[in-house]
Write an enzyme that holds these catalytic residues in place. Structure first.
Site, PDB file in Angstrom:
ATOM      1  CD  GLU A  43      -2.792   1.511   2.332  1.00 50.71           C
ATOM      2  OE1 GLU A  43      -3.636   2.407   2.236  1.00 50.71           O
ATOM      3  OE2 GLU A  43      -2.648   0.818   3.351  1.00 50.71           O
ATOM      4  CG  ASP A 117      -1.401  13.499  -0.429  1.00 53.51           C
ATOM      5  OD1 ASP A 117      -2.218  12.937   0.336  1.00 53.51           O
ATOM      6  OD2 ASP A 117      -0.257  13.801  -0.081  1.00 53.51           O
ATOM      7  CB  THR A 192      -8.590   3.656   4.513  1.00 55.21           C
ATOM      8  OG1 THR A 192      -9.258   4.871   4.154  1.00 55.21           O
ATOM      9  CG2 THR A 192      -8.561   2.727   3.310  1.00 55.21           C
ATOM     10  CD  GLU A 193      -6.209   4.764   9.744  1.00 58.17           C
ATOM     11  OE1 GLU A 193      -5.851   4.649   8.549  1.00 58.17           O
ATOM     12  OE2 GLU A 193      -5.675   4.137  10.678  1.00 58.17           O
ATOM     13  CE1 TYR A 194      -6.370  10.793   5.984  1.00 56.94           C
ATOM     14  CE2 TYR A 194      -6.982  11.887   3.938  1.00 56.94           C
ATOM     15  CZ  TYR A 194      -6.191  11.829   5.064  1.00 56.94           C
ATOM     16  OH  TYR A 194      -5.242  12.783   5.286  1.00 56.94           O
TER      17      TYR A 194
HETATM   18  N1  SAH Z   1      -4.360   5.569   3.029  1.00 57.93           N
HETATM   19  C1  SAH Z   1      -4.716   6.289   4.253  1.00 57.93           C
HETATM   20  C2  SAH Z   1      -4.154   7.712   4.260  1.00 57.93           C
HETATM   21  C3  SAH Z   1      -4.633   8.608   3.137  1.00 57.93           C
HETATM   22  S1  SAH Z   1      -3.884  10.220   3.145  1.00 57.93           S
HETATM   23  C4  SAH Z   1      -6.227   6.299   4.401  1.00 57.93           C
HETATM   24  O1  SAH Z   1      -6.923   6.040   3.425  1.00 57.93           O
HETATM   25  O2  SAH Z   1      -6.718   6.570   5.501  1.00 57.93           O
HETATM   26  C5  SAH Z   1      -2.586   9.956   1.956  1.00 57.93           C
HETATM   27  C6  SAH Z   1      -1.322   9.436   2.605  1.00 57.93           C
HETATM   28  O3  SAH Z   1      -0.382   9.157   1.594  1.00 57.93           O
HETATM   29  C7  SAH Z   1      -0.656  10.430   3.549  1.00 57.93           C
HETATM   30  O4  SAH Z   1      -0.359   9.781   4.767  1.00 57.93           O
HETATM   31  C8  SAH Z   1       0.593  10.866   2.798  1.00 57.93           C
HETATM   32  O5  SAH Z   1       1.655  11.209   3.662  1.00 57.93           O
HETATM   33  C9  SAH Z   1       0.899   9.641   1.970  1.00 57.93           C
HETATM   34  N2  SAH Z   1       1.586   9.940   0.720  1.00 57.93           N
HETATM   35  C10 SAH Z   1       1.154  10.823  -0.211  1.00 57.93           C
HETATM   36  N3  SAH Z   1       2.011  10.882  -1.230  1.00 57.93           N
HETATM   37  C11 SAH Z   1       3.004  10.009  -0.952  1.00 57.93           C
HETATM   38  C12 SAH Z   1       4.186   9.651  -1.635  1.00 57.93           C
HETATM   39  N4  SAH Z   1       4.510  10.203  -2.789  1.00 57.93           N
HETATM   40  N5  SAH Z   1       4.985   8.718  -1.066  1.00 57.93           N
HETATM   41  C13 SAH Z   1       4.660   8.174   0.129  1.00 57.93           C
HETATM   42  N6  SAH Z   1       3.555   8.500   0.825  1.00 57.93           N
HETATM   43  C14 SAH Z   1       2.737   9.392   0.300  1.00 57.93           C
END
Ligand code: SAH
Length: 214
Positions: A43, A117, A192-194
């Site tokens: 992931e 993101d 997921t948390e989000y």
């Molecule tokens: N997957 C989790 C968090 C979503 S927020 C959920 O669904 O609850 C997106 C996460 O991806 C953040 O924690 C951010 O730090 C990480 N992230 C974003 N771009 C990234 C990258 N290029 N490499 C590693 N982590 C990344």
């Protein structure tokens, strides 16, 4: 996911027995990390790790690697893992851009992207984890017929991701939904948390599954 900076998080991560340091050394050799030849699912952007740790507990015959760039967030997953000590999961603190330096050709069976993101500005499109630039990287490490499974509530990011996958010569969209929680794909869905947060707010969750064809 940005949390307040947690002092000492980097040190905890550097010392944890559940994180992989010098991750590029294991390229093509992840079976030595896990001590078996089970399939590897990763992931990218795992945040606090609820999703991937639930999967790891449910599926002991699959090896999991959670990747997250922010120490303060990854720390939360490590705290959970200290309690649970799941044998089939490790974590890497890294920027996903360099993912092809960490896994060898065909070494990964599945990639999960959850609530990545959005990078809304056009000039940042290449940073989106479903951009062509990232699909090219995934192609280097994903097995033929390996899948990328992506969930988001961000419709713009989802539409962009569909376009990128349609344009990519060696990828195909296997299935998608604009409302996961009212679709057949909700069977066995791990939140997921989000996702928990957005579902509570009433947002529809989009999901797509891509396959690497050749
Ligand atoms: N997957 C989790 C968090 C979503 S927020 C959920 O669904 O609850 C997106 C996460 O991806 C953040 O924690 C951010 O730090 C990480 N992230 C974003 N771009 C990234 C990258 N290029 N490499 C590693 N982590 C990344």
């Amino acid at each position: 996911m940005r949390l307040r900076n947690v002092p000492g998080a980097r040190d905890v991560i550097a010392e944890s027995r559940f994180t992989i340091k010098n991750e590029t050394e294991y390229k093509g050799k992840w079976n030595t990390v896990f001590g078996n030849d089970n399939p590897v699912h990763i992931e990218i952007g795992m945040g606090k790790g609820q999703f991937i740790m639930t999967l790891a507990a449910r599926n002991p015959e699959i090896n999991y690697v959670g990747i997250e760039k922010y120490s303060s967030v990854l720390l939360r997953a490590l705290e959970k893992q200290e309690q649970e000590e799941l044998p089939n999961i490790y974590f890497i603190r890294m920027e996903a851009e360099y993912i092809a330096d960490v896994f060898g050709e065909g070494e990964v069976d599945r990639i999960y992207l959850n609530f990545s993101d959005p990078w809304p500005k056009d000039r940042h499109a290449k940073r989106r984890l479903t951009s062509q630039a990232f699909l090219d990287r995934y192609e280097k490490l994903l097995k033929r017929d390996g899948h990328v499974i992506f969930k988001t509530d961000n419709r713009e990011l989802f539409d962009f991701s569909m376009e990128q996958a349609e344009q990519a010569p060696r990828w195909k969209i296997l299935n998608y939904t604009y409302d996961l929680h009212h679709s057949e794909y909700v069977q066995g869905n791990v939140m997921t948390e989000y996702e928990t947060r957005f579902v509570e707010k009433g947002n529809a969750i989009c999901r797509m599954e891509l396959a690497r064809e050749v």
